[in-house]
Design a protein around this motif. Sequence first.
Motif, PDB file in Angstrom:
ATOM      1  N   UNK B  11       0.843  -1.191   0.000  1.00  0.00           N
ATOM      2  CA  UNK B  11       0.000   0.000   0.000  1.00  0.00           C
ATOM      3  C   UNK B  11       0.881   1.244   0.000  1.00  0.00           C
ATOM      4  N   UNK B  12       0.543   2.198  -0.819  1.00  0.00           N
ATOM      5  CA  UNK B  12       1.318   3.443  -0.864  1.00  0.00           C
ATOM      6  C   UNK B  12       1.178   4.211   0.447  1.00  0.00           C
ATOM      7  N   UNK B  13       2.240   4.914   0.798  1.00  0.00           N
ATOM      8  CA  UNK B  13       2.156   5.741   2.010  1.00  0.00           C
ATOM      9  C   UNK B  13       1.142   6.858   1.794  1.00  0.00           C
ATOM     10  N   UNK B  14       0.316   7.117   2.778  1.00  0.00           N
ATOM     11  CA  UNK B  14      -0.751   8.120   2.592  1.00  0.00           C
ATOM     12  C   UNK B  14      -0.241   9.547   2.838  1.00  0.00           C
ATOM     13  N   UNK B  15       0.827   9.915   2.093  1.00  0.00           N
ATOM     14  CA  UNK B  15       1.344  11.271   2.249  1.00  0.00           C
ATOM     15  C   UNK B  15       0.655  12.223   1.279  1.00  0.00           C
ATOM     16  N   UNK B  16       0.738  13.490   1.611  1.00  0.00           N
ATOM     17  CA  UNK B  16       0.202  14.493   0.683  1.00  0.00           C
ATOM     18  C   UNK B  16       1.084  14.559  -0.558  1.00  0.00           C
TER      19      UNK B  16
END
Lengths: 492, 492
Positions: B11-16
């Motif tokens: 899962x991709x990191x939930x960064x802006x």
Amino acid sequence: LSSAYSVPRFTSDPLASAFPAQPGPPRRNAWDGVPLNGSPLDDLAAESFLQRSMSMILEEAVKKATDVRQKVCEWRSPEELKELLDLELRDGGESEAQILERCRDAIRYSVKTTHPHFFNQLYAGLEPYSMVASFITDALKPSLYTYEVSPVFTLMEDAVLRKMVQIVGWEEGDGIFNAGGSMSNMYAMNLARYRDFPEIKELGNSAAARLVVFTSQECHYSISKAAALMGIGTKNVFVVPSDKRGKMIPSALEEQIKSAKSEGAVPFIVNATAGTTVLGAFDPIDEIADICEKYKLWLHVDSVMSHLFSSHRANSVAWNPHKMLMACLQCSVFLIRDKTRLLQRCHSARASYLFQQDKFYDLSYDTGDKSVQCSRKPDAFKFWLMWKALGTRELEQRVDRALAIARSVWGNISDFAWLKPLSNFYFILLPLYLQVAPVIKERMMKKGSMMVGYQPHGGKANFFRMVVISPQVSRQDMDFVLDEIHSLGMDL
Amino acid sequence: LSSAYSVPRFTSDPLASAFPAQPGPPRRNAWDGVPLNGSPLDDLAAESFLQRSMSMILEEAVKKATDVRQKVCEWRSPEELKELLDLELRDGGESEAQILERCRDAIRYSVKTTHPHFFNQLYAGLEPYSMVASFITDALKPSLYTYEVSPVFTLMEDAVLRKMVQIVGWEEGDGIFNAGGSMSNMYAMNLARYRDFPEIKELGNSAAARLVVFTSQECHYSISKAAALMGIGTKNVFVVPSDKRGKMIPSALEEQIKSAKSEGAVPFIVNATAGTTVLGAFDPIDEIADICEKYKLWLHVDSVMSHLFSSHRANSVAWNPHKMLMACLQCSVFLIRDKTRLLQRCHSARASYLFQQDKFYDLSYDTGDKSVQCSRKPDAFKFWLMWKALGTRELEQRVDRALAIARSVWGNISDFAWLKPLSNFYFILLPLYLQVAPVIKERMMKKGSMMVGYQPHGGKANFFRMVVISPQVSRQDMDFVLDEIHSLGMDL
């Protein structure tokens, strides 16, 4: 292993003898204090070790390594990894359990090049038939030079070569499997030199004119390595300009040939690349072949990546089934259009201990003198077995699928305003104008989620060079890569 | 294999994000009519095939192949074998059961070089740890050029090389595993040329003086093959006479050096052989080293067979753990006494797509430019794993045992008035004055009871050349060979 030293042997034929055994001293059971009876290996331990390690290899190095849910790599810095692996070689040995653990670690910290998210090199995926063939030859320890010691693999190499020659489109040809595409390119140069100047084999280049090679600026670096090793010299590799898409410009080739001649140098070979290393470009083989015919130059096609487009006009071709066809490393062939035994004549040394002339079988099956190596692995078997299992049609379909997957990215790439494909054949080149490629690469390695190479090219800044050649990847994998690059770089 | 395309991904990191994904056209599930979802391989079939073939390999290619009660070979003429193997490659593929049968046939008709009665080549026996290491690398498909793609095997090669350099007796050194002893000898010649005439790398030999190589008449044929390929020329290999036992005569070497110089040629390397191919002789390294020092020539020791006697005075050494130490083919190393990165400087081509300079780790671990190859197999792993498992002491004991077994034949050979050993180091040479060797050889092959090579040498008629290097053979095996030669030839 090699057990059962106490069991009965082959029995000699009970014929009368013209040379009877004479009574001698009793045969000894020891010599120089070393016992000579039986085997020094513990057979049962070896067998249990092999059983356990086979299961482990299937589980860890095959199934987990190719499982998309697992990591592509488990990054450690060289210093950390040295510590973890305990590399030192000591006087004493280790237990079977310890060695199994070491194998497990070797697999754990190795990059999984067969993983669907590995796009870093010009090979990818796992072809199980070729792997089984590799295992068989590892265990049998054959080497290809004489029929007597490698009967099966000699004939298989011959069968594969004949079929490949047919596919290239030549009426007659020959070839040899060798230790990689770099070697194939070197073979081409050596055969071209030998065809035109056979005396150089004996006298060396110091007794000859300055020979020159032509290749495009986008060619593989092995051309230059070969020129260095072969005493031709890297400065005698004339670099022909390529167009924007990476293809050799034929008119520039002809100019360079003329210019070399005017300097008193002697052109003898042109290397055309079918699928360049960085841009995946195809040199225009037909136009180059016309020029080679005009100037009587050897045309070699370095086609390691690719189909064999138009290669039938070439004098020789390098082709690596370990690339798009996923054969286990290494599976690399050099092919030559020839019916004059040029390979043998160019490379022969006629060692009397290998190539006896009074053998009881057809000596044309002793192929060792075609090679510059002595021991040579029977890599053709990998290709033969997978070809037999899959058939020509399935091999073609796999290549088509890999190409379709690469091309399909064109349809998706516009999702990302900051990505732009430069090429849609084999490689997807994603320029990152902010020079962030090294940072994103570091992040993906440390996360272990995928591997994609990057590099600068010409005047262009670093871009990702994603090699899409494995038919085992899916649309989902391609989506993943685009999303992941985006995600890894979004704070930059 | 590569299954599970429908399961969750990393899962991709939930960064802006500074570069948000933009809505594009819907992503496609097919391209050019080729479906792109999922894997084209049938995973379950592949797994069952692998399980079944692994058992078969253990049974047929390992246990039976090394069992002294089994045949060494199952002789078929090329014509018969072609028929039996059905070599043709067709459009369609074959079933798993058929492919397993083909594997079984490949094993059945292959020579069992690991069998205790195989004395035909300079390798023998099966070392199970090195085999497991080979299997692991076959499955993982690593290639050695950058740390990032082969972290484990890069470090292992480094560790093994350091230890080998220590054993040779050098304070500092470098090296590389490569595709065989012939390659190692070529490396030696290329490095020697580069040390003395670095400009030849760029300009080629046509711009240089006539370089000459010295080696004994008993040397391996790879010296001459290397001279041909490298543009030195086979006539510039000066053949130094050997004495009756096969050792180079140092005074003859010095004479030839002087004579070459008087002709205006430029000596640059002497190849000394430690364990010649036919007689197993050791050139007198110390005396040759004195001469090399006097004339400032590179001393290479081709020591592929042997211990490393006196090699510490050499500039470079070729050493094959796949010979006396039984590592699976190929396991071959080139070592060099050097602290100036000569290997890199001589062979570098600095390809930008592999050897990026802005990587996030120590670039000295990217060793690809030491090689003339591009892809290179991590053969060092085989040696590292067996060394770790056995320890240095056990490796030494194995060599001692092989030598003791070879020597022990001296004690038995007088049983046979018509046999006479010519050498007792590695090789037992059995002259057959009646020129019957080819006939006996044919009979042993067709019976499949053992394999021993024969050849003429100098003025001598054909004799058997029995290579005894495997610690896995026993006194009983040696007795068998003598009895069997006697039995096969007794009607002649």
